[in-house]
Design a protein around this motif. Sequence first.
Motif, PDB file in Angstrom:
ATOM      1  N   GLY A  49       0.816  -1.209   0.000  1.00 62.34           N
ATOM      2  CA  GLY A  49       0.000   0.000   0.000  1.00 62.34           C
ATOM      3  C   GLY A  49       0.844   1.251   0.000  1.00 62.34           C
ATOM      4  O   GLY A  49       2.067   1.197  -0.091  1.00 62.34           O
ATOM      5  N   ASP A  50       0.184   2.393   0.087  1.00 62.26           N
ATOM      6  CA  ASP A  50       0.844   3.689   0.136  1.00 62.26           C
ATOM      7  C   ASP A  50       0.859   4.178   1.580  1.00 62.26           C
ATOM      8  O   ASP A  50      -0.161   4.117   2.272  1.00 62.26           O
ATOM      9  CB  ASP A  50       0.107   4.715  -0.733  1.00 62.26           C
ATOM     10  CG  ASP A  50       0.177   4.371  -2.215  1.00 62.26           C
ATOM     11  OD1 ASP A  50       1.046   3.572  -2.606  1.00 62.26           O
ATOM     12  OD2 ASP A  50      -0.639   4.903  -2.974  1.00 62.26           O
ATOM     13  N   TYR A  51       2.014   4.690   2.011  1.00 61.41           N
ATOM     14  CA  TYR A  51       2.182   5.184   3.377  1.00 61.41           C
ATOM     15  C   TYR A  51       2.790   6.579   3.325  1.00 61.41           C
ATOM     16  O   TYR A  51       3.713   6.828   2.549  1.00 61.41           O
ATOM     17  CB  TYR A  51       3.099   4.256   4.186  1.00 61.41           C
ATOM     18  CG  TYR A  51       2.553   2.858   4.303  1.00 61.41           C
ATOM     19  CD1 TYR A  51       1.690   2.523   5.337  1.00 61.41           C
ATOM     20  CD2 TYR A  51       2.878   1.878   3.375  1.00 61.41           C
ATOM     21  CE1 TYR A  51       1.169   1.237   5.439  1.00 61.41           C
ATOM     22  CE2 TYR A  51       2.372   0.595   3.468  1.00 61.41           C
ATOM     23  CZ  TYR A  51       1.514   0.280   4.499  1.00 61.41           C
ATOM     24  OH  TYR A  51       1.002  -0.982   4.603  1.00 61.41           O
ATOM     25  N   GLU A  52       2.275   7.476   4.157  1.00 57.42           N
ATOM     26  CA  GLU A  52       2.795   8.829   4.253  1.00 57.42           C
ATOM     27  C   GLU A  52       3.793   8.875   5.407  1.00 57.42           C
ATOM     28  O   GLU A  52       3.444   8.588   6.552  1.00 57.42           O
ATOM     29  CB  GLU A  52       1.662   9.823   4.490  1.00 57.42           C
ATOM     30  CG  GLU A  52       2.106  11.254   4.427  1.00 57.42           C
ATOM     31  CD  GLU A  52       0.938  12.196   4.593  1.00 57.42           C
ATOM     32  OE1 GLU A  52       0.375  12.616   3.570  1.00 57.42           O
ATOM     33  OE2 GLU A  52       0.597  12.490   5.747  1.00 57.42           O
ATOM     34  N   VAL A  53       5.043   9.214   5.089  1.00 54.68           N
ATOM     35  CA  VAL A  53       6.120   9.228   6.078  1.00 54.68           C
ATOM     36  C   VAL A  53       6.593  10.668   6.265  1.00 54.68           C
ATOM     37  O   VAL A  53       6.862  11.368   5.287  1.00 54.68           O
ATOM     38  CB  VAL A  53       7.301   8.347   5.611  1.00 54.68           C
ATOM     39  CG1 VAL A  53       8.435   8.388   6.622  1.00 54.68           C
ATOM     40  CG2 VAL A  53       6.829   6.918   5.381  1.00 54.68           C
ATOM     41  N   GLN A  54       6.687  11.103   7.533  1.00 54.49           N
ATOM     42  CA  GLN A  54       7.135  12.455   7.832  1.00 54.49           C
ATOM     43  C   GLN A  54       8.157  12.400   8.961  1.00 54.49           C
ATOM     44  O   GLN A  54       7.986  11.653   9.928  1.00 54.49           O
ATOM     45  CB  GLN A  54       5.964  13.338   8.231  1.00 54.49           C
ATOM     46  CG  GLN A  54       6.328  14.794   8.354  1.00 54.49           C
ATOM     47  CD  GLN A  54       5.088  15.663   8.503  1.00 54.49           C
ATOM     48  OE1 GLN A  54       4.084  15.251   9.056  1.00 54.49           O
ATOM     49  NE2 GLN A  54       5.169  16.868   8.006  1.00 54.49           N
ATOM     50  N   ALA A  55       9.225  13.194   8.826  1.00 55.75           N
ATOM     51  CA  ALA A  55      10.258  13.279   9.855  1.00 55.75           C
ATOM     52  C   ALA A  55      10.131  14.606  10.587  1.00 55.75           C
ATOM     53  O   ALA A  55       9.856  15.638   9.981  1.00 55.75           O
ATOM     54  CB  ALA A  55      11.637  13.170   9.215  1.00 55.75           C
ATOM     55  N   LEU A  56      10.340  14.569  11.896  1.00 59.72           N
ATOM     56  CA  LEU A  56      10.313  15.756  12.728  1.00 59.72           C
ATOM     57  C   LEU A  56      11.594  15.778  13.555  1.00 59.72           C
ATOM     58  O   LEU A  56      11.923  14.797  14.222  1.00 59.72           O
ATOM     59  CB  LEU A  56       9.086  15.728  13.637  1.00 59.72           C
ATOM     60  CG  LEU A  56       8.826  16.951  14.498  1.00 59.72           C
ATOM     61  CD1 LEU A  56       8.607  18.188  13.629  1.00 59.72           C
ATOM     62  CD2 LEU A  56       7.612  16.707  15.383  1.00 59.72           C
ATOM     63  N   VAL A  57      12.314  16.891  13.510  1.00 59.02           N
ATOM     64  CA  VAL A  57      13.594  17.034  14.200  1.00 59.02           C
ATOM     65  C   VAL A  57      13.387  17.794  15.508  1.00 59.02           C
ATOM     66  O   VAL A  57      12.726  18.830  15.523  1.00 59.02           O
ATOM     67  CB  VAL A  57      14.598  17.804  13.314  1.00 59.02           C
ATOM     68  CG1 VAL A  57      15.888  18.079  14.056  1.00 59.02           C
ATOM     69  CG2 VAL A  57      14.866  17.036  12.029  1.00 59.02           C
ATOM     70  N   PHE A  58      13.940  17.273  16.585  1.00 63.68           N
ATOM     71  CA  PHE A  58      13.912  17.956  17.876  1.00 63.68           C
ATOM     72  C   PHE A  58      15.331  18.417  18.205  1.00 63.68           C
ATOM     73  O   PHE A  58      16.268  17.626  18.198  1.00 63.68           O
ATOM     74  CB  PHE A  58      13.388  17.037  18.981  1.00 63.68           C
ATOM     75  CG  PHE A  58      11.917  16.813  18.874  1.00 63.68           C
ATOM     76  CD1 PHE A  58      11.031  17.638  19.530  1.00 63.68           C
ATOM     77  CD2 PHE A  58      11.419  15.793  18.093  1.00 63.68           C
ATOM     78  CE1 PHE A  58       9.660  17.438  19.422  1.00 63.68           C
ATOM     79  CE2 PHE A  58      10.057  15.584  17.977  1.00 63.68           C
ATOM     80  CZ  PHE A  58       9.177  16.411  18.639  1.00 63.68           C
ATOM     81  N   ALA A  59      15.459  19.717  18.459  1.00 64.10           N
ATOM     82  CA  ALA A  59      16.774  20.304  18.726  1.00 64.10           C
ATOM     83  C   ALA A  59      16.695  21.209  19.940  1.00 64.10           C
ATOM     84  O   ALA A  59      15.838  22.089  20.005  1.00 64.10           O
ATOM     85  CB  ALA A  59      17.245  21.089  17.511  1.00 64.10           C
ATOM     86  N   ASP A  60      17.571  20.993  20.898  1.00 62.33           N
ATOM     87  CA  ASP A  60      17.636  21.831  22.096  1.00 62.33           C
ATOM     88  C   ASP A  60      16.270  22.072  22.720  1.00 62.33           C
ATOM     89  O   ASP A  60      15.911  23.205  23.062  1.00 62.33           O
ATOM     90  CB  ASP A  60      18.332  23.164  21.785  1.00 62.33           C
ATOM     91  CG  ASP A  60      19.807  22.981  21.504  1.00 62.33           C
ATOM     92  OD1 ASP A  60      20.385  21.984  21.979  1.00 62.33           O
ATOM     93  OD2 ASP A  60      20.388  23.831  20.818  1.00 62.33           O
ATOM     94  N   GLY A  61      15.463  21.007  22.820  1.00 64.38           N
ATOM     95  CA  GLY A  61      14.198  21.107  23.527  1.00 64.38           C
ATOM     96  C   GLY A  61      13.014  21.600  22.722  1.00 64.38           C
ATOM     97  O   GLY A  61      11.931  21.748  23.251  1.00 64.38           O
TER      98      GLY A  61
END
Length: 85
Positions: free
Chosen positions: A59-71
Amino acid sequence: ILGEDGSVELSGVAYAGGSVIRSVQISIDGAGDMLIPFTPAEPFALTRWQTRWTPPGAGDYEVQALVFADGHAAPAVAAQLVRIR
C-alpha cells in the motif's frame, strides 16, 4: 530499500541551524511516532539518520520526519509517499 525480511529502510538528513539535534521522530500515516536513536551532532551540522520499518502490508504510506533540537521541534518537512508493492 526492501529487505528480505519485508522491512524498508527509511533515511534522511536532519538540520537545525545553530541548535544541537537531539532526536528525530518518524510519523507514518500521522500516527505511531518512532524515535530514531543517534548521537547528537554539533550545531550547524547535517545529521544523517536511518532506521528500518516493517509495513503491515502492501500500500501507500505517508512518512514524515520531525527534528527535535535543544528542547524544541524544528518545522516539519513535507511528508513523503512510500509505496510498498
